[in-house]
Structure formats: structure tokens, C-alpha cells
Design an enzyme around this catalytic site. Structure first.
Site, PDB file in Angstrom:
ATOM      1  N   MET A  21      14.686  10.176   0.935  1.00 60.99           N
ATOM      2  CA  MET A  21      13.979   9.069   1.564  1.00 60.99           C
ATOM      3  C   MET A  21      13.981   9.257   3.083  1.00 60.99           C
ATOM      4  O   MET A  21      13.763   8.309   3.833  1.00 60.99           O
ATOM      5  CB  MET A  21      14.616   7.732   1.170  1.00 60.99           C
ATOM      6  N   HIS A  28      21.964  15.978   3.354  1.00 63.62           N
ATOM      7  CA  HIS A  28      20.653  16.422   2.861  1.00 63.62           C
ATOM      8  C   HIS A  28      20.478  17.928   3.117  1.00 63.62           C
ATOM      9  O   HIS A  28      19.963  18.659   2.268  1.00 63.62           O
ATOM     10  CB  HIS A  28      19.520  15.695   3.586  1.00 63.62           C
ATOM     11  N   GLN A 151      22.899   7.880 -10.318  1.00 68.70           N
ATOM     12  CA  GLN A 151      21.499   8.299 -10.200  1.00 68.70           C
ATOM     13  C   GLN A 151      21.305   9.706 -10.778  1.00 68.70           C
ATOM     14  O   GLN A 151      20.361   9.949 -11.541  1.00 68.70           O
ATOM     15  CB  GLN A 151      21.069   8.281  -8.731  1.00 68.70           C
TER      16      GLN A 151
HETATM   17  O1  PAF Z   1      18.534   9.463  -3.554  1.00 64.31           O
HETATM   18  C1  PAF Z   1      17.477   9.143  -2.971  1.00 64.31           C
HETATM   19  O2  PAF Z   1      17.322   9.368  -1.766  1.00 64.31           O
HETATM   20  C2  PAF Z   1      16.368   8.467  -3.754  1.00 64.31           C
HETATM   21  O3  PAF Z   1      16.868   7.618  -4.715  1.00 64.31           O
HETATM   22  C3  PAF Z   1      15.363   9.462  -4.384  1.00 64.31           C
HETATM   23  C4  PAF Z   1      16.046  10.347  -5.407  1.00 64.31           C
HETATM   24  C5  PAF Z   1      14.762  10.322  -3.275  1.00 64.31           C
HETATM   25  C6  PAF Z   1      14.247   8.703  -5.079  1.00 64.31           C
HETATM   26  O4  PAF Z   1      13.529   7.898  -4.205  1.00 64.31           O
END
Ligand code: PAF
Length: 277
Positions: A21, A28, A151
Site C-alpha cells: 500500500m 518492504h 493475512q
Molecule cells: O499488506 C498489505 O500491505 C495489504 O494488505 C495488501 C496485501 C497490499 C493488500 O492491499
């Protein structure tokens, strides 16, 4: 994006994918390096930057979620990313009752507890957007961070259940020197809150130390950790769970190898963390 990905596939070029995001941090970038290692120098690495509205609840931080596309671009370039895919809301979710977007993907088991209980529409938004992104980017491998452990588990299950031809790679959580898990939301913290936010990592460390000596009753351990967290005046505990790392089912006994996750509010900012204990 999909046309480009189809061309790469015809050329037998492997595609590595890091969905984000934006407001990128070192965590990241470690996922980007991992994607690069998985596809090799001849492969392509795609980063998506999209603040997905469907995974935010009505009272959540969608409108104030931090954004800095210029800086993200520079970081991606320096990290050797081949393509940034940054769609707009109108492309991802065309509006309108007739011609607009109306299909959602839901995982119905792993998505129920913890984050799913605290944020009832969250995972439906995540699985829907990730399914869309997989169909657009057509990755061979997609890399997710273990900070969002539930997630990653939900996405792995979706991939299995819906036969997406993609391998999910889960990378360990990247942490600040004091142990705080890296997150774009750390930017919201005041200096005082930032100082106390290390309590999540400390609680995980305490839990690991507690189970080393032998199994511990989960209720008792959670009570002990709640008291510890309450000792930080800026912190308000949302939940602690101790669960099976595969099924995510809560465990009555905390033993080495179990997973523990917690969510803690600092003012309006909600932080999560988890580790194997
Ligand atoms: O983990 C995230 O940043 C978000 O949940 C994702 C996987 C990009 C989905 O919008």
C-alpha cells in the site's frame, strides 16, 4: 499491466510480485530483495502500490493513510524494481450499480478470528484486491511479510482453494533496532507513543521466555501479558491470541512452536505484531 505480464510470460520470464500500500520502508525493500532472489537476474520484479479502500472499515484510517509516491518511486528504482503498478480506484473498483464492480472473494475459516474479528470487513477486502492483483500481474511468486501473519495464511488458503498458479513466499518481520516491527503506520506515533510501542515486541519476548520452562496455560499467560502492556500508559490492548501456526485455532496451552499475535492501540493508531513463541 496484464498485457505486459502476458508478454513476459510468453518470453518465459519469471515474475516476482510484492503487493504493497506504499509508503515503503526497509521491510518492504527486504521483500523486494527476496522477490529478486526468487526470480533471478533475468526475471521481472513488480511492486504494486495501492491503498485498497475495501480493506478499511468505515471508522478506520483510509483517508489519512500515509502516501509519498515520489519517495516510493526512488526507493523502488534503487532496489532494482522493474515495474511499479499503481492503479487508481476507478480502475480497480469502477463505480455504478449497472456497470460497476460487484464481485468479492472471501476466505471463510482462517479469516474469522483475530484481525477478522476486530476488523469484520478487512479480509474480504484483502482477498478481493489480492485476487485482482494476481490476475493483473500474473506472478510466479508473490512475497508477503510475516508481520501480517494471518493475512499471509488467508492468502495462502485462497491461492490453494481457487487454484491460483502462484507460489506464496512469507518473509520474516523486519524490525527497528529496539524490536518494533516496521510498519507504515509507525509514522502516526508521537514520540511518547513510539517509545512505548516496543511493548508489543517485549510481550512476544516475554511469552517466549515463559514457555521455555514448559507449557503454560494460555489464559494465565495472556492475563500476565495484559498487565505488562497496561503498564505502558499510552497503550490499550485490543487482543492477544496464542494459536496453532497452521490452522490459527487458539490453543489452551502455550507451548514452544505456538504462534502468538497481538494488537495494541496507541491513541487512534493500531499496531499488530506476532512471532513463534
Ligand atoms: O499488506 C498489505 O500491505 C495489504 O494488505 C495488501 C496485501 C497490499 C493488500 O492491499
Amino acid at each position: 499491466m496484464q498485457r505486459l505480464a502476458l508478454r513476459w510470460r510468453r518470453e518465459h520470464c519469471r515474475i516476482g510480485f510484492v503487493p504493497t500500500m506504499g509508503y515503503l520502508h526497509a521491510g518492504h525493500l527486504s521483500l523486494v530483495q527476496r522477490a529478486r532472489r526468487r526470480v533471478g537476474p533475468a526475471g521481472r520484479v513488480v511492486v504494486s502500490i495501492y491503498v485498497n479502500p475495501t480493506q478499511f472499515g468505515p471508522q478506520e484510517d483510509l483517508s489519512r493513510y500515509p502516501r509519498d509516491f515520489k519517495r516510493d518511486q526512488q526507493l523502488c528504482r534503487a532496489a532494482g524494481v522493474d515495474v511499479i503498478f499503481a492503479p487508481g480506484d476507478g480502475e480497480m473498483y469502477p463505480p455504478g450499480a449497472e456497470a460497476g464492480f460487484s464481485t468479492y472473494v472471501t476466505e471463510e475459516t482462517l479469516a474469522r478470528g483475530m484481525e477478522g474479528a476486530a476488523r469484520p470487513t478487512h479480509f474480504r477486502g484483502v482477498t478481493t484486491v489480492v485476487a485482482k492483483l494476481f490476475n493483473l500481474v500474473l506472478p510466479d511468486v508473490a512475497v508477503f511479510g510475516a508481520k501480517d501473519y494471518q493475512q499471509a495464511a488467508v492468502i495462502q488458503r485462497m491461492v490453494r482453494d481457487l487454484n491460483f498458479p502462484v507460489r506464496i513466499d512469507v518473509a520474516p518481520t523486519h524490525r527497528e533496532p529496539d524490536g518494533l516491527a516496521m510498519s507504515s503506520r509507525n509514522k502516526y506515533l508521537s514520540a511518547e507513543e513510539r517509545g512505548q510501542a516496543v511493548v508489543l515486541a517485549e510481550a512476544l519476548r516475554q511469552a517466549r521466555a515463559a514457555v521455555k520452562a514448559g507449557p503454560v496455560d494460555s489464559v494465565q499467560l495472556k492475563q500476565q501479558l495484559s498487565r505488562f502492556i497496561a503498564g505502558r500508559p499510552a497503550a490499550r490492548l485490543d487482543y492477544i491470541e496464542i494459536f496453532d501456526p497452521e490452522t490459527l485455532v487458539p490453543r489452551a496451552q502455550a507451548t514452544p512452536g505456538a504462534r502468538m499475535a497481538l494488537a495494541v492501540f496507541f491513541g487512534k493508531t493500531r499496531l499488530i505484531d506476532n512471532e513463534t513463541i
